[in-house]
Design a protein around this motif. Structure first.
Motif, PDB file in Angstrom:
ATOM      1  N   THR A   1       0.856  -1.097  -0.560  1.00 48.97           N
ATOM      2  CA  THR A   1       0.712  -0.007  -0.304  1.00 48.97           C
ATOM      3  C   THR A   1       0.852   1.148  -0.127  1.00 48.97           C
ATOM      4  OG1 THR A   1      -0.205   0.197   2.804  1.00 48.97           O
ATOM      5  CG2 THR A   1      -1.566  -1.130   1.518  1.00 48.97           C
ATOM      6  N   LYS A   2      -0.025   2.440  -0.219  1.00 44.50           N
ATOM      7  CA  LYS A   2       1.529   3.866  -0.285  1.00 44.50           C
ATOM      8  C   LYS A   2       1.004   3.758   1.116  1.00 44.50           C
ATOM      9  CE  LYS A   2       0.506   4.547  -4.677  1.00 44.50           C
ATOM     10  NZ  LYS A   2       0.430   5.814  -6.340  1.00 44.50           N
ATOM     11  N   PRO A   3       1.697   5.296   1.229  1.00 42.13           N
ATOM     12  CA  PRO A   3       1.616   5.893   2.704  1.00 42.13           C
ATOM     13  C   PRO A   3       0.217   6.711   2.720  1.00 42.13           C
ATOM     14  CG  PRO A   3       3.766   6.613   1.871  1.00 42.13           C
ATOM     15  CD  PRO A   3       2.990   5.108   1.117  1.00 42.13           C
ATOM     16  N   ASN A   4      -0.813   6.255   3.983  1.00 41.08           N
ATOM     17  CA  ASN A   4      -1.924   7.209   3.709  1.00 41.08           C
ATOM     18  C   ASN A   4      -1.680   8.462   5.145  1.00 41.08           C
ATOM     19  OD1 ASN A   4      -4.044   7.968   4.784  1.00 41.08           O
ATOM     20  ND2 ASN A   4      -5.200   5.677   5.680  1.00 41.08           N
ATOM     21  N   SER A   5      -2.176   9.523   4.300  1.00 44.99           N
ATOM     22  CA  SER A   5      -1.802  10.949   4.636  1.00 44.99           C
ATOM     23  C   SER A   5      -2.667  11.221   6.367  1.00 44.99           C
ATOM     24  CB  SER A   5      -2.583  12.253   3.947  1.00 44.99           C
ATOM     25  OG  SER A   5      -3.493  11.789   3.498  1.00 44.99           O
ATOM     26  N   LYS A   6      -3.467  10.301   6.631  1.00 46.30           N
ATOM     27  CA  LYS A   6      -4.054  10.469   7.606  1.00 46.30           C
ATOM     28  C   LYS A   6      -3.052   9.885   9.139  1.00 46.30           C
ATOM     29  CE  LYS A   6      -8.757   9.789   6.777  1.00 46.30           C
ATOM     30  NZ  LYS A   6      -9.938   9.198   6.312  1.00 46.30           N
ATOM     31  N   LYS A   7      -2.549   9.217   8.458  1.00 46.09           N
ATOM     32  CA  LYS A   7      -1.673   8.096   9.655  1.00 46.09           C
ATOM     33  C   LYS A   7      -0.193   8.518   9.635  1.00 46.09           C
ATOM     34  CE  LYS A   7      -4.936   4.146  10.794  1.00 46.09           C
ATOM     35  NZ  LYS A   7      -5.360   5.033   9.788  1.00 46.09           N
ATOM     36  N   ALA A   8      -0.012   9.490   8.894  1.00 46.49           N
ATOM     37  CA  ALA A   8       1.790  10.091   8.361  1.00 46.49           C
ATOM     38  C   ALA A   8       2.251   9.137   8.188  1.00 46.49           C
ATOM     39  CB  ALA A   8       1.945  10.487  10.005  1.00 46.49           C
ATOM     40  N   GLY A   9       2.267   8.867   7.005  1.00 50.39           N
ATOM     41  CA  GLY A   9       3.506   7.994   6.075  1.00 50.39           C
ATOM     42  C   GLY A   9       3.728   6.520   6.317  1.00 50.39           C
ATOM     43  N   THR A  10       2.426   5.783   6.918  1.00 50.91           N
ATOM     44  CA  THR A  10       2.076   4.264   6.880  1.00 50.91           C
ATOM     45  C   THR A  10       1.778   3.675   6.065  1.00 50.91           C
ATOM     46  OG1 THR A  10       0.389   4.650   8.097  1.00 50.91           O
ATOM     47  CG2 THR A  10       2.044   3.314   9.978  1.00 50.91           C
ATOM     48  N   ALA A  11       2.724   3.145   5.297  1.00 54.75           N
ATOM     49  CA  ALA A  11       2.504   2.314   4.419  1.00 54.75           C
ATOM     50  C   ALA A  11       2.934   0.449   4.662  1.00 54.75           C
ATOM     51  CB  ALA A  11       3.837   2.502   2.966  1.00 54.75           C
ATOM     52  N   LEU A  12       2.000  -0.255   3.884  1.00 51.90           N
ATOM     53  CA  LEU A  12       1.987  -1.984   4.763  1.00 51.90           C
ATOM     54  C   LEU A  12       2.466  -2.919   3.684  1.00 51.90           C
ATOM     55  CD1 LEU A  12      -1.592  -1.450   6.251  1.00 51.90           C
ATOM     56  CD2 LEU A  12       0.312  -1.062   7.401  1.00 51.90           C
ATOM     57  N   LEU A  13       2.993  -3.438   3.560  1.00 53.35           N
ATOM     58  CA  LEU A  13       2.866  -5.054   3.085  1.00 53.35           C
ATOM     59  C   LEU A  13       1.784  -6.301   3.576  1.00 53.35           C
ATOM     60  CD1 LEU A  13       6.199  -6.346   2.448  1.00 53.35           C
ATOM     61  CD2 LEU A  13       4.671  -8.120   3.398  1.00 53.35           C
ATOM     62  N   VAL A  14       0.813  -6.574   3.063  1.00 50.91           N
ATOM     63  CA  VAL A  14       0.700  -7.585   2.718  1.00 50.91           C
ATOM     64  C   VAL A  14       0.971  -8.977   2.591  1.00 50.91           C
ATOM     65  CG1 VAL A  14      -2.163  -8.458   3.040  1.00 50.91           C
ATOM     66  CG2 VAL A  14      -1.831  -5.790   3.643  1.00 50.91           C
ATOM     67  N   GLY A  15       0.848 -10.096   3.273  1.00 52.89           N
ATOM     68  CA  GLY A  15       1.051 -11.418   2.771  1.00 52.89           C
ATOM     69  C   GLY A  15       0.572 -12.673   2.730  1.00 52.89           C
ATOM     70  N   SER A  16       1.088 -13.821   2.396  1.00 50.44           N
ATOM     71  CA  SER A  16       0.233 -14.740   2.506  1.00 50.44           C
ATOM     72  C   SER A  16       0.980 -15.853   2.431  1.00 50.44           C
ATOM     73  CB  SER A  16      -1.095 -15.048   2.146  1.00 50.44           C
ATOM     74  OG  SER A  16      -0.802 -14.904   0.749  1.00 50.44           O
ATOM     75  N   LYS A  17       0.776 -17.138   3.152  1.00 51.15           N
ATOM     76  CA  LYS A  17       1.412 -17.933   2.627  1.00 51.15           C
ATOM     77  C   LYS A  17       0.414 -19.547   3.496  1.00 51.15           C
ATOM     78  CE  LYS A  17       4.893 -19.137   5.348  1.00 51.15           C
ATOM     79  NZ  LYS A  17       6.549 -19.256   5.710  1.00 51.15           N
ATOM     80  N   LEU A  18       0.623 -19.999   1.794  1.00 48.02           N
ATOM     81  CA  LEU A  18       0.393 -21.712   2.341  1.00 48.02           C
ATOM     82  C   LEU A  18       0.906 -22.692   2.348  1.00 48.02           C
ATOM     83  CD1 LEU A  18      -2.161 -23.205   3.193  1.00 48.02           C
ATOM     84  CD2 LEU A  18      -3.150 -22.910   0.555  1.00 48.02           C
ATOM     85  N   PRO A  19       1.734 -23.123   2.882  1.00 46.35           N
ATOM     86  CA  PRO A  19       2.530 -24.088   2.818  1.00 46.35           C
ATOM     87  C   PRO A  19       2.800 -25.310   2.332  1.00 46.35           C
ATOM     88  CG  PRO A  19       2.601 -23.081   5.557  1.00 46.35           C
ATOM     89  CD  PRO A  19       1.783 -22.340   4.563  1.00 46.35           C
ATOM     90  N   ARG A  20       3.390 -26.052   1.853  1.00 48.45           N
ATOM     91  CA  ARG A  20       2.541 -27.695   0.784  1.00 48.45           C
ATOM     92  C   ARG A  20       2.388 -28.513   1.368  1.00 48.45           C
ATOM     93  NH1 ARG A  20       6.398 -29.731  -4.209  1.00 48.45           N
ATOM     94  NH2 ARG A  20       4.975 -31.289  -4.711  1.00 48.45           N
ATOM     95  N   PHE A  21       1.206 -29.322   1.361  1.00 50.31           N
ATOM     96  CA  PHE A  21       1.027 -30.400   1.894  1.00 50.31           C
ATOM     97  C   PHE A  21       0.097 -29.926   3.421  1.00 50.31           C
ATOM     98  CE2 PHE A  21       4.499 -32.353  -0.910  1.00 50.31           C
ATOM     99  CZ  PHE A  21       3.148 -32.938  -2.012  1.00 50.31           C
ATOM    100  N   GLN A  22      -0.220 -29.010   3.712  1.00 50.31           N
ATOM    101  CA  GLN A  22      -0.701 -28.321   4.836  1.00 50.31           C
ATOM    102  C   GLN A  22      -2.020 -27.428   4.788  1.00 50.31           C
ATOM    103  OE1 GLN A  22       2.306 -25.973   6.919  1.00 50.31           O
ATOM    104  NE2 GLN A  22       3.476 -27.184   7.035  1.00 50.31           N
ATOM    105  N   ASP A  23      -2.607 -27.271   5.943  1.00 51.89           N
ATOM    106  CA  ASP A  23      -3.958 -26.979   5.633  1.00 51.89           C
ATOM    107  C   ASP A  23      -4.063 -25.310   6.503  1.00 51.89           C
ATOM    108  OD1 ASP A  23      -4.216 -27.711   8.467  1.00 51.89           O
ATOM    109  OD2 ASP A  23      -6.094 -27.968   8.175  1.00 51.89           O
TER     110      ASP A  23
END
Length: 172
Positions: free
Chosen positions: A89-111
């Motif tokens: 994400t880009k920095p949000n002007s309300k939160k003074a420069g908070t840029a986020l990274l959203v990540g996900s992972k689904l390991p192989r052979f796991q639920d």
């Protein structure tokens, strides 16, 4: 003497050798088959360039080298820079420069599906919240995605991130 009846094999051979039928067959494409559509369009584009193979060797070689270089670069970016990120994400002007990274992972052979939100540029594990949940929570018995369930979990995770990480950052 009665005229000879053409054998089925001979009739088929005559149809294949008839130039009028061949031309119609080349132009007729199954509109429901995207592979055929793409192949027909690609063939027309390839025929647009006037040189045949021996004369176009250097063009072909440069295209292959360019493809290999760009493919290697994109693989490097995906493997080492993005890793398991699905959104930046880009920095949000309300939160003074908070840029986020959203990540996900689904390991192989796991639920267990791992979903995490962290500040962009922060070290992994620092200023991060995560959620681990079975994929069974996000699919119904027919195999369809239950979008409301994943959205609700993501919203709760985002609220938890705002409560925990952003308050810690402001305190520092």
């Amino acid at each position: 003497m009665a005229p000879k009846v053409k054998q089925p094999r001979q009739a088929l051979k005559d149809q294949l050798l008839d130039p009028d039928l061949k031309e119609d067959k080349e132009n007729k494409i199954n509109l429901g088959d995207t592979g055929s559509l793409k192949r027909a369009l690609d063939d027309l584009v390839v025929e647009f360039y006037p040189l045949k193979y021996p004369a176009s060797f250097w063009l072909l070689a440069s295209c292959v080298c360019t493809y290999a270089t760009l493919s290697t670069g994109m693989t490097y970016i995906a493997a080492f820079l993005e890793r398991d990120a699905i959104a930046f994400t880009k920095p949000n002007s309300k939160k003074a420069g908070t840029a986020l990274l959203v990540g996900s992972k689904l390991p192989r052979f796991q639920d267990e599906y791992h979903l995490r939100i962290q500040l962009r540029g922060a070290e992994k594990g620092r200023e991060e919240v995560s959620l681990k949940k079975s994929v069974a929570a996000y699919f119904d018995s027919a195999g369809h995605v239950v979008a409301d369930a994943i959205r609700a979990d993501f919203r709760a995770l985002l609220q938890r991130f705002e409560a925990e990480c952003l308050k810690i950052r402001k305190a520092e």
